[in-house]
Write a protein that holds these residues in place. Structure first.
Motif, PDB file in Angstrom:
ATOM      1  N   PRO A 122       0.869  -1.367   0.070  1.00  0.00           N
ATOM      2  CA  PRO A 122       0.030  -0.060   0.097  1.00  0.00           C
ATOM      3  C   PRO A 122       0.905   1.232   0.037  1.00  0.00           C
ATOM      4  CG  PRO A 122      -0.718  -1.595   1.615  1.00  0.00           C
ATOM      5  CD  PRO A 122       0.549  -2.080   1.173  1.00  0.00           C
ATOM      6  N   LYS A 123       0.379   2.263  -0.537  1.00  0.00           N
ATOM      7  CA  LYS A 123       1.025   3.578  -0.775  1.00  0.00           C
ATOM      8  C   LYS A 123       1.338   4.111   0.595  1.00  0.00           C
ATOM      9  CE  LYS A 123       0.800   4.002  -5.369  1.00  0.00           C
ATOM     10  NZ  LYS A 123       2.174   3.690  -6.038  1.00  0.00           N
ATOM     11  N   ASP A 124       0.865   3.843   1.792  1.00  0.00           N
ATOM     12  CA  ASP A 124       1.000   4.351   2.987  1.00  0.00           C
ATOM     13  C   ASP A 124       2.302   3.944   3.546  1.00  0.00           C
ATOM     14  OD1 ASP A 124      -1.385   5.330   2.929  1.00  0.00           O
ATOM     15  OD2 ASP A 124      -2.304   3.917   4.520  1.00  0.00           O
ATOM     16  N   TYR A 125       3.062   2.946   2.955  1.00  0.00           N
ATOM     17  CA  TYR A 125       4.131   2.200   3.151  1.00  0.00           C
ATOM     18  C   TYR A 125       5.400   2.724   2.467  1.00  0.00           C
ATOM     19  CZ  TYR A 125       1.244  -0.126   6.655  1.00  0.00           C
ATOM     20  OH  TYR A 125       0.288  -0.601   7.220  1.00  0.00           O
ATOM     21  N   ASP A 127       7.987   5.346   0.675  1.00  0.00           N
ATOM     22  CA  ASP A 127       8.509   6.579   0.781  1.00  0.00           C
ATOM     23  C   ASP A 127       9.130   7.158  -0.317  1.00  0.00           C
ATOM     24  OD1 ASP A 127       8.409   6.422   3.715  1.00  0.00           O
ATOM     25  OD2 ASP A 127      10.278   5.649   3.992  1.00  0.00           O
ATOM     26  N   THR A 128       8.632   8.518  -0.663  1.00  0.00           N
ATOM     27  CA  THR A 128       8.904   9.231  -1.991  1.00  0.00           C
ATOM     28  C   THR A 128      10.436  10.030  -1.583  1.00  0.00           C
ATOM     29  OG1 THR A 128       6.752   9.349  -2.546  1.00  0.00           O
ATOM     30  CG2 THR A 128       8.401  10.937  -3.785  1.00  0.00           C
TER      31      THR A 128
END
Length: 163
Positions: A122-125, A127-128
């Protein structure tokens, strides 16, 4: 006989060129030719010396590579031996071996997450990471066009080619 230092020869050549350019005499031409020959000989000898140094550098690089390869093999061997001892101890359900020199103990490592499919995370995990980097080629092209780029300037350097 050892030649004088290159910068001294170059200075003598420039001085003679300044002093003797107005005079048209065979002796002047001979003097300048002699100094130029000395300058050329000294320059050639210096470059020969750098080529010798390059040979030494290349030999050192090769030795470093060989040593690094050997070190990596030894490191791999050490890991293999440790894994072997660990496997034998685990197969025989031995958790500890005490010797005069050291103790061997099987212990649990801290838990670690294994990412099996990054697309499913999921995108919550996620880092950008943003990395800002100056595009030097773009700056150079703009400067070549005559555009002023604050914080940058265009320079033209020289190099010594040896063929």
């Amino acid at each position: 006989m050892a030649l004088p230092v290159l910068y001294e020869i170059a200075k003598d050549y420039r001085d003679a060129l300044e002093e003797l350019t107005d005079i048209e005499d065979e002796a002047v031409v001979d003097t300048l030719e002699g100094l130029k020959g000395t300058l050329e000989t000294k320059s050639e000898n210096i470059i020969k010396f750098t080529q010798n140094l390059n040979g030494t550098i290349n030999a050192m690089k090769e030795a470093e590579k060989n040593m690094a390869d050997r070190r990596k093999k030894l490191e791999k061997k050490v890991l293999g031996i440790k894994k072997y001892v660990k496997n034998v101890m685990e197969e025989n359900q031995i958790n500890k071996i005490e010797t005069v020199n050291f103790d061997l103990t099987i212990r649990k490592n801290p838990p670690k997450a294994i990412i099996e499919d990054e697309e499913m995370i999921p995108k919550d995990y996620i880092d950008t990471q943003v990395i800002e980097k100056v595009n030097v080629n773009k700056v150079k092209e703009e400067l070549k066009k005559g555009t002023t780029v604050q914080g940058a300037r265009l320079i033209q350097e020289t190099r010594l080619d040896i063929k």
